[in-house]
Scaffold this motif. Structure first.
Motif, PDB file in Angstrom:
ATOM      1  N   HIS A 213       1.002  -1.136   0.011  1.00 15.90           N
ATOM      2  CA  HIS A 213      -0.081  -0.058  -0.082  1.00 15.90           C
ATOM      3  C   HIS A 213       0.916   1.162   0.058  1.00 15.90           C
ATOM      4  N   ASP A 214       0.304   2.416  -0.732  1.00 17.66           N
ATOM      5  CA  ASP A 214       1.116   3.610  -0.711  1.00 17.66           C
ATOM      6  C   ASP A 214      -0.142   4.829  -0.970  1.00 17.66           C
ATOM      7  N   GLN A 215       0.216   5.953  -1.082  1.00 18.33           N
ATOM      8  CA  GLN A 215      -0.662   6.828  -1.388  1.00 18.33           C
ATOM      9  C   GLN A 215       0.065   8.124  -2.356  1.00 18.33           C
ATOM     10  N   PHE A 216      -0.797   8.694  -3.149  1.00 16.89           N
ATOM     11  CA  PHE A 216      -0.438   9.746  -4.066  1.00 16.89           C
ATOM     12  C   PHE A 216      -0.066  11.090  -3.247  1.00 16.89           C
ATOM     13  N   ALA A 217       0.492  12.004  -3.981  1.00 16.61           N
ATOM     14  CA  ALA A 217       0.671  13.274  -3.288  1.00 16.61           C
ATOM     15  C   ALA A 217      -0.662  14.157  -2.704  1.00 16.61           C
ATOM     16  N   CYS A 221      -5.015   6.859  -1.395  1.00 16.05           N
ATOM     17  CA  CYS A 221      -4.360   5.604  -1.399  1.00 16.05           C
ATOM     18  C   CYS A 221      -4.527   4.899  -2.672  1.00 16.05           C
ATOM     19  N   PHE A 222      -3.471   3.947  -2.811  1.00 17.88           N
ATOM     20  CA  PHE A 222      -3.495   2.970  -3.737  1.00 17.88           C
ATOM     21  C   PHE A 222      -2.620   1.814  -3.357  1.00 17.88           C
ATOM     22  N   PRO A 240      -0.373  -1.492  -9.971  1.00 16.95           N
ATOM     23  CA  PRO A 240      -0.823  -0.408  -9.072  1.00 16.95           C
ATOM     24  C   PRO A 240      -2.220   0.049  -9.413  1.00 16.95           C
ATOM     25  N   ASP A 241      -3.025   0.075  -8.640  1.00 17.49           N
ATOM     26  CA  ASP A 241      -4.454   0.628  -8.934  1.00 17.49           C
ATOM     27  C   ASP A 241      -4.923   0.921  -7.569  1.00 17.49           C
ATOM     28  N   THR A 242      -6.076   1.726  -7.601  1.00 11.15           N
ATOM     29  CA  THR A 242      -6.727   2.163  -6.355  1.00 11.15           C
ATOM     30  C   THR A 242      -7.544   1.062  -6.001  1.00 11.15           C
ATOM     31  N   ASP A 323      -0.124  10.688  -9.519  1.00  6.36           N
ATOM     32  CA  ASP A 323      -1.593   9.899 -10.023  1.00  6.36           C
ATOM     33  C   ASP A 323      -1.316   8.642 -10.485  1.00  6.36           C
ATOM     34  N   LEU A 324      -2.336   7.917 -10.846  1.00 10.53           N
ATOM     35  CA  LEU A 324      -2.195   6.484 -11.199  1.00 10.53           C
ATOM     36  C   LEU A 324      -1.413   6.288 -12.322  1.00 10.53           C
ATOM     37  N   ASP A 325      -1.287   7.111 -13.547  1.00 10.27           N
ATOM     38  CA  ASP A 325      -0.672   7.049 -14.453  1.00 10.27           C
ATOM     39  C   ASP A 325       0.896   7.149 -14.372  1.00 10.27           C
ATOM     40  N   ASP A 326       1.187   8.222 -13.532  1.00 10.88           N
ATOM     41  CA  ASP A 326       2.632   8.415 -12.887  1.00 10.88           C
ATOM     42  C   ASP A 326       3.161   7.166 -12.043  1.00 10.88           C
ATOM     43  N   ALA A 327       2.160   6.750 -11.335  1.00 12.06           N
ATOM     44  CA  ALA A 327       2.452   5.416 -10.348  1.00 12.06           C
ATOM     45  C   ALA A 327       2.856   4.476 -11.446  1.00 12.06           C
ATOM     46  N   ARG A 328       2.349   3.994 -12.382  1.00 11.41           N
ATOM     47  CA  ARG A 328       2.393   2.862 -13.263  1.00 11.41           C
ATOM     48  C   ARG A 328       3.764   3.079 -14.208  1.00 11.41           C
ATOM     49  N   THR A 329       3.893   4.318 -14.395  1.00 13.94           N
ATOM     50  CA  THR A 329       5.226   4.361 -15.185  1.00 13.94           C
ATOM     51  C   THR A 329       6.534   4.365 -14.317  1.00 13.94           C
TER      52      THR A 329
END
Length: 395
Positions: A213-217, A221-222, A240-242, A323-329
Motif C-alpha cells: 500500500h502507498d498513497q499519491f501526493a 491511497c492505492f 498498481p491501482d486504487t 496520479d495513477l498513470d505516474d505511478a504505473r510509469t
C-alpha cells in the motif's frame, strides 16, 4: 627566569651594614642599586640570617614548581574536556583533535600530541595517494542515483562499467565520501528457528503474491499487486491501482501465465482478494496448486515480503507519485531496472534476469551431456564477488 645579581648572602650582608648605621643612599651608591631596592630587601629579608634566607628561597622555588604543575594539569583537563565529544579512533581523528587543540586553546603541537596520545610523525604525515577525483565523482553519481544501494552493489555497477579497482578501494572511497546508507529499523523481528522451504532450482517452480500500500501526493491511497518468482527472484508483475479485486488478480495472472508459463505452486496470504470464489475457480480451471500461509505468519511468504521491503525502501519511500498513470510509469521503470540491472545479494550479485538465464542454460546442458562437457556452468563473476551456485534450493 632572569638571574639575580645578588645572592641571599650578599643581600643580608648589605642589610647588616644598614643596621650598623650606614646610610641608605651611601649603600645604594656603593653597591650600584637604587634606594627602593634596599627598602625592598629590608622588607623581605629584614632580621633574617643567611640560613633562613636560603630556606625561604627554597620554599618559593617549590611553590613555583607546584603552581606550574597545577596549571599544566588544569590545562590538560580543559583540553580533554574539549575532546569529550570526539572519538579519537584512527589517525584522521587524532589529526583533527590536535588541530582543534592548537586552534582553540593555542597549545603547541608537542603538547597537543601528548594529550591526544599521538605520535608527531603521524600528525605531520601527508598522504601521497592520488585524489581519484574521477572515480569519486562516478561513485557519488551512482550513489545519488541509487540512494539505497550499499557499497557492494555500487562496486558491481562500477565493475560493469570497466572500473578495475577492487572492492576494498571502493569501500574506502565510499566511506570517505560519506555515502553510507542509513539503516531503517524494522518494526519487529521473527522469533524462533525456521526450516528452509525446499524448491526445485528452476524458473516457475513457485510464485509468491502479496499487496503493498502507498498513497499519491494528494493523499489518496492505492495498492500494488506484486508477483515474484521465488527461485529467480524476478518480479513478474507489479500492478498498481486504487482497487484490485479477485477477478482483477485472476486476469493479471492469466496474462502473466500466457507469456511466462504455468507455475507449479503459488503462495499467498489469506486476503479476501486471493481467497475469493473467482480465484478458486481460476485455480481449478488452470490446474495450478495454491498454498495459503498460516494467518498472521508473513514469514511463511518471505520471498515476496523481502521484495516488498526492497520496493518500499528503494522506490516507495524515495518517490512521489502524483496520479495513477505516474505511478504505473515509475513502478514499471523500477521493475525493469530490478530485473535487468540491479545486482541481487542473494544471487551473488547477479541480476534476476541473468540468474534465470543461467538456470535455463544449465538445465539445457544437464539434458545434453556433450554440451555440459564443452562449456562451463557459469561465467566468472567480477573480482570480489563469488559465482552463484547453479542448482540450489530456494529458501
Amino acid at each position: 627566569m632572569k638571574r639575580a645579581r645578588f645572592t641571599e648572602e650578599q643581600i643580608i650582608a648589605v642589610l647588616k651594614e644598614h643596621e650598623a648605621g650606614a646610610k641608605t643612599a651611601d649603600l645604594a651608591r656603593k653597591h650600584g642599586v637604587s634606594e627602593a631596592t634596599i627598602y625592598n630587601w629590608k622588607s623581605k629579608f629584614g632580621g633574617m640570617e643567611v640560613s633562613e634566607a636560603k630556606r625561604l628561597k627554597a620554599v618559593e622555588d617549590e611553590n613555583t614548581k607546584l603552581k606550574k604543575l597545577l596549571a599544566e594539569q588544569m590545562l590538560d583537563a580543559a583540553a580533554l574536556r574539549e575532546l569529550l565529544s570526539k572519538k579519537l579512533v584512527g589517525p584522521a581523528a587524532k589529526r583533527a583533535a590536535v588541530a582543534h587543540l592548537k586552534a582553540v586553546m593555542g597549545l603547541s603541537e608537542r603538547r597537543a600530541c601528548t594529550i591526544v596520545g599521538a605520535d608527531r610523525t603521524m600528525i605531520r604525515y601527508s598522504s601521497s595517494r592520488p585524489p581519484d577525483a574521477v572515480l569519486r565523482g562516478r561513485l557519488r553519481d551512482l550513489a545519488h542515483e541509487r540512494r539505497r544501494f550499499g557499497y557492494r552493489r555500487l562496486f558491481v555497477l562500477l565493475r560493469r562499467e570497466g572500473e578495475p579497482s577492487g572492492i576494498n578501494r571502493i569501500y574506502r572511497l565510499y566511506r570517505e565520501e560519506g555515502l553510507i546508507v542509513r539503516k531503517r529499523r524494522a518494526r519487529r523481528k521473527a522469533v524462533g528457528t525456521r526450516a528452509p522451504i525446499l524448491v526445485e532450482a528452476r524458473p516457475n517452480a513457485r510464485w509468491s503474491l502479496d499487496f503493498v500500500h502507498d498513497q499519491f501526493a494528494n493523499g489518496r491511497c492505492f495498492r500494488i499487486l506484486n508477483i515474484v518468482d521465488d527461485v529467480t527472484k524476478e518480479c513478474l508483475g507489479a500492478i498498481p491501482d486504487t482497487s484490485i479485486s479477485g477477478r482483477r488478480v485472476a486476469r493479471e495472472l492469466t496474462t502473466i501465465v500466457a507469456w511466462r508459463g504455468k507455475p507449479s505452486l503459488i503462495v499467498s496470504d489469506n486476503g479476501t482478494e486471493l481467497s475469493c470464489n473467482a480465484m478458486l475457480a481460476w485455480c481449478k480451471e488452470t490446474d495450478i496448486d495454491w498454498h495459503f500461509i498460516a494467518p498472521g505468519k508473513p514469514m511463511q511468504n518471505g520471498f515476496v515480503e523481502s521484495f516488498n521491503g526492497r520496493m518500499r525502501d528503494e522506490l516507495l519511500n524515495e518517490t512521489l507519485f502524483f496520479d495513477l498513470d505516474d505511478a504505473r510509469t515509475k513502478i514499471a521503470a523500477w521493475v525493469a531496472d530490478y530485473n535487468g540491472e540491479r545486482p541481487h545479494s542473494s544471487l551473488q550479485y547477479l541480476t534476476p534476469a541473468a540468474y534465470a538465464a543461467t538456470l535455463t542454460a544449465t538445465d539445457a546442458r544437464l539434458r545434453n551431456p556433450d554440451q555440459l562437457r564443452r562449456s562451463p556452468v557459469a561465467s566468472p563473476a567480477p573480482q570480489g564477488v563469488q559465482n552463484p551456485e547453479t542448482l540450489t534450493a530456494a529458501g
